[in-house]
Design an enzyme around this catalytic site. Structure first.
Site, PDB file in Angstrom:
ATOM      1  N   ARG A   1       0.625  -1.259  -0.133  1.00 12.83           N
ATOM      2  CA  ARG A   1      -0.147   0.014  -0.162  1.00 12.83           C
ATOM      3  C   ARG A   1       0.840   1.254   0.198  1.00 12.83           C
ATOM      4  O   ARG A   1       0.563   2.462  -0.637  1.00 12.83           O
ATOM      5  CB  ARG A   1      -0.960   0.014   1.206  1.00 12.83           C
ATOM      6  CG  ARG A   1      -2.021   0.832   1.212  1.00 12.83           C
ATOM      7  CD  ARG A   1      -3.353   0.841   2.042  1.00 12.83           C
ATOM      8  NE  ARG A   1      -2.647   0.815   3.474  1.00 12.83           N
ATOM      9  CZ  ARG A   1      -3.335   0.388   4.556  1.00 12.83           C
ATOM     10  NH1 ARG A   1      -4.606   0.128   4.414  1.00 12.83           N
ATOM     11  NH2 ARG A   1      -3.057   0.892   5.688  1.00 12.83           N
TER      12      ARG A   1
ATOM     13  N   LYS B   1      -2.985   6.360   1.043  1.00 11.97           N
ATOM     14  CA  LYS B   1      -2.751   6.531   2.419  1.00 11.97           C
ATOM     15  C   LYS B   1      -1.780   8.173   2.652  1.00 11.97           C
ATOM     16  O   LYS B   1      -0.717   7.807   3.130  1.00 11.97           O
ATOM     17  CB  LYS B   1      -2.287   5.742   3.349  1.00 11.97           C
ATOM     18  CG  LYS B   1      -2.666   5.740   4.861  1.00 11.97           C
ATOM     19  CD  LYS B   1      -2.605   4.482   5.558  1.00 11.97           C
ATOM     20  CE  LYS B   1      -2.476   4.684   7.204  1.00 11.97           C
ATOM     21  NZ  LYS B   1      -3.833   4.980   7.516  1.00 11.97           N
TER      22      LYS B   1
ATOM     23  N   GLU C   1     -16.406   5.734   4.087  1.00 16.19           N
ATOM     24  CA  GLU C   1     -15.907   5.007   5.250  1.00 16.19           C
ATOM     25  C   GLU C   1     -16.271   5.700   6.574  1.00 16.19           C
ATOM     26  O   GLU C   1     -16.696   6.856   6.481  1.00 16.19           O
ATOM     27  CB  GLU C   1     -14.394   4.802   4.961  1.00 16.19           C
ATOM     28  CG  GLU C   1     -13.729   5.831   4.591  1.00 16.19           C
ATOM     29  CD  GLU C   1     -12.275   5.268   4.061  1.00 16.19           C
ATOM     30  OE1 GLU C   1     -11.764   4.296   4.679  1.00 16.19           O
ATOM     31  OE2 GLU C   1     -11.584   6.123   3.207  1.00 16.19           O
TER      32      GLU C   1
HETATM   33  C1  PLP Z   1      -9.223   6.237   6.209  1.00 20.32           C
HETATM   34  C2  PLP Z   1      -8.707   5.007   6.407  1.00 20.32           C
HETATM   35  N1  PLP Z   1      -9.555   3.900   6.318  1.00 20.32           N
HETATM   36  C3  PLP Z   1      -9.472   2.675   6.674  1.00 20.32           C
HETATM   37  C4  PLP Z   1      -8.209   2.297   7.473  1.00 20.32           C
HETATM   38  C5  PLP Z   1      -8.205   1.101   7.952  1.00 20.32           C
HETATM   39  O1  PLP Z   1      -6.978   0.232   7.227  1.00 20.32           O
HETATM   40  P1  PLP Z   1      -6.142  -0.733   7.721  1.00 20.32           P
HETATM   41  O2  PLP Z   1      -7.195  -1.913   8.091  1.00 20.32           O
HETATM   42  O3  PLP Z   1      -5.520  -1.051   6.788  1.00 20.32           O
HETATM   43  O4  PLP Z   1      -5.563  -0.137   9.084  1.00 20.32           O
HETATM   44  C6  PLP Z   1      -7.478   3.450   8.104  1.00 20.32           C
HETATM   45  C7  PLP Z   1      -6.569   3.136   8.599  1.00 20.32           C
HETATM   46  O5  PLP Z   1      -5.474   2.740   8.450  1.00 20.32           O
HETATM   47  C8  PLP Z   1      -7.708   4.688   7.298  1.00 20.32           C
HETATM   48  O6  PLP Z   1      -6.954   5.729   7.611  1.00 20.32           O
END
Ligand code: PLP
Length: 339
Positions: free
Chosen positions: A80, A183, A219
């Site tokens: 990622r 991210k 989300e």
């Molecule tokens: C915007 C956002 N969505 C979803 C997630 C969850 O992703 P992950 O399960 O990879 O931590 C995160 C955190 O990392 C996030 O910042």
């Protein structure tokens, strides 16, 4: 081991002993450097400061009952970060360098890994930013990749206690063809107003809708959304959400538990049909949702009416955390032992 109040740690920053850093210059990465400073020396014209050329990751190390340190799906975080770097035109961090950094920083800060059973974990934060100077809007030619760790308690203070969420219609976190799938810091800056409004209203977090039509669930703040009905785990498909590694894992766990799964747009009205809903992510793990308020429609969607998380949510939570903590075998090949 450090003497911290492990059971009452916030999801916040606690100083540890060391972090690790690499510099990308003249087209290549330098060697790993260990630092005991919590600060970075940064050029005043760095693109990471001015133009948001910055991406990060978040993952955890878990101390097992057997005294082994486990990392959960770090390869997915490495992938990622590669995708985020490409998305905003930064230097790529190779997967073996990412792994070297994680292992080194964990080993150097072993005494900060919360003990088994404390509910706390060691949060690992890889960060990549443009450290080279530019004044025009263009990618830097120098980058810094650093990784620090900090022991954390659960993100949602309530833990697996159900939380309330506020639907947000007046702020967009990310545009469909923007950077929501990466991210990168800009998405989080864009989400702050909505998160503060939710907190001020007494909500745990905000639910963002799709920016284009405001019809579908995107989300939940820094976590993905899921709903459960008819023995089916349903989670949004959207061009503007982060592909959560926790959610990817829950999809697989749900199938292994005999549930059906769907990844598709979820219209807001469908909230009325779910038996259970939740927010999932590395920080939150799973936060069951008790109530979702839609201020524009003056509508409340309620779950967990007896005050407890739903049965399926708890099954998913228990399976995921048992694998992460090493209490159950890992049939998926998600765990890497750090030795
Ligand atoms: C915007 C956002 N969505 C979803 C997630 C969850 O992703 P992950 O399960 O990879 O931590 C995160 C955190 O990392 C996030 O910042």
């Amino acid at each position: 081991m450090e003497s911290l109040d492990w059971g009452n740690l916030p999801f916040g920053y606690v100083k540890t002993d060391f972090n690790v850093r690499y510099i990308f210059k003249n087209g290549k990465w330098g060697n790993l450097e260990v630092s005991s400073s919590e600060y970075i020396d940064i050029h005043i014209a760095a693109t990471g400061l001015h133009y948001g050329q910055e991406a990060f990751e978040g993952l955890k190390a878990y101390m097992g009952k057997d005294g082994k340190i486990r990392l959960f799906r770090w390869e997915e975080n490495a992938k990622r970060l590669l995708s985020s770097a490409d998305g905003i035109k930064m230097a790529a961090v190779p997967s073996d360098m990412f792994k070297e950094a994680l292992f080194k920083v964990i080993q150097l800060n072993k005494k900060f890994i919360p003990p088994y059973g404390s509910g706390a974990t060691l949060y690992i934060r890889p960060l990549l930013y443009g450290s080279g100077a530019e004044v025009g809007v263009k990618p830097a030619s120098e980058y810094t990749f650093l990784v620090f760790v900090t022991p954390v308690g659960p993100y949602f203070k309530e833990g697996v206690k159900p939380v309330n969420m506020l639907i947000c219609r007046d702020v967009d976190r990310a545009a469909p063809l923007g950077t929501g799938i990466y991210k990168v810091g800009g998405n989080y800056a864009a989400s702050m107003r909505a998160i503060i409004a939710a907190h001020n209203g007494g909500y745990s977090n905000t639910i963002f809708l799709d920016a284009k039509e405001k019809k579908y669930i995107d989300e939940c703040g820094p976590a993905n959304f899921y709903g459960i009905k008819d023995n089916t785990y349903i989670t949004p498909k959207s061009e503007s959400i982060l592909n959560s590694i926790t959610n990817m894992s829950l999809l697989e766990i749900a199938e292994s538990l005999g549930m059906k799964t769907e990844r598709r747009p979820i219209p807001v009205e469908e909230l009325a049909t779910f038996v259970e809903t939740g927010a999932c992510g590395t920080a939150a793990v799973i936060s069951p949702i008790a109530k979702i308020f839609d201020p524009e429609k003056n509508k409340i969607y309620e779950y967990c009416k007896d005050g407890n998380p739903g049965v399926m949510t708890m099954k998913l939570y228990n399976k995921l955390t048992s694998i992460q903590n090493g209490d159950e075998p890992d049939p998926f090949g998600w765990i890497t032992i750090v030795d």
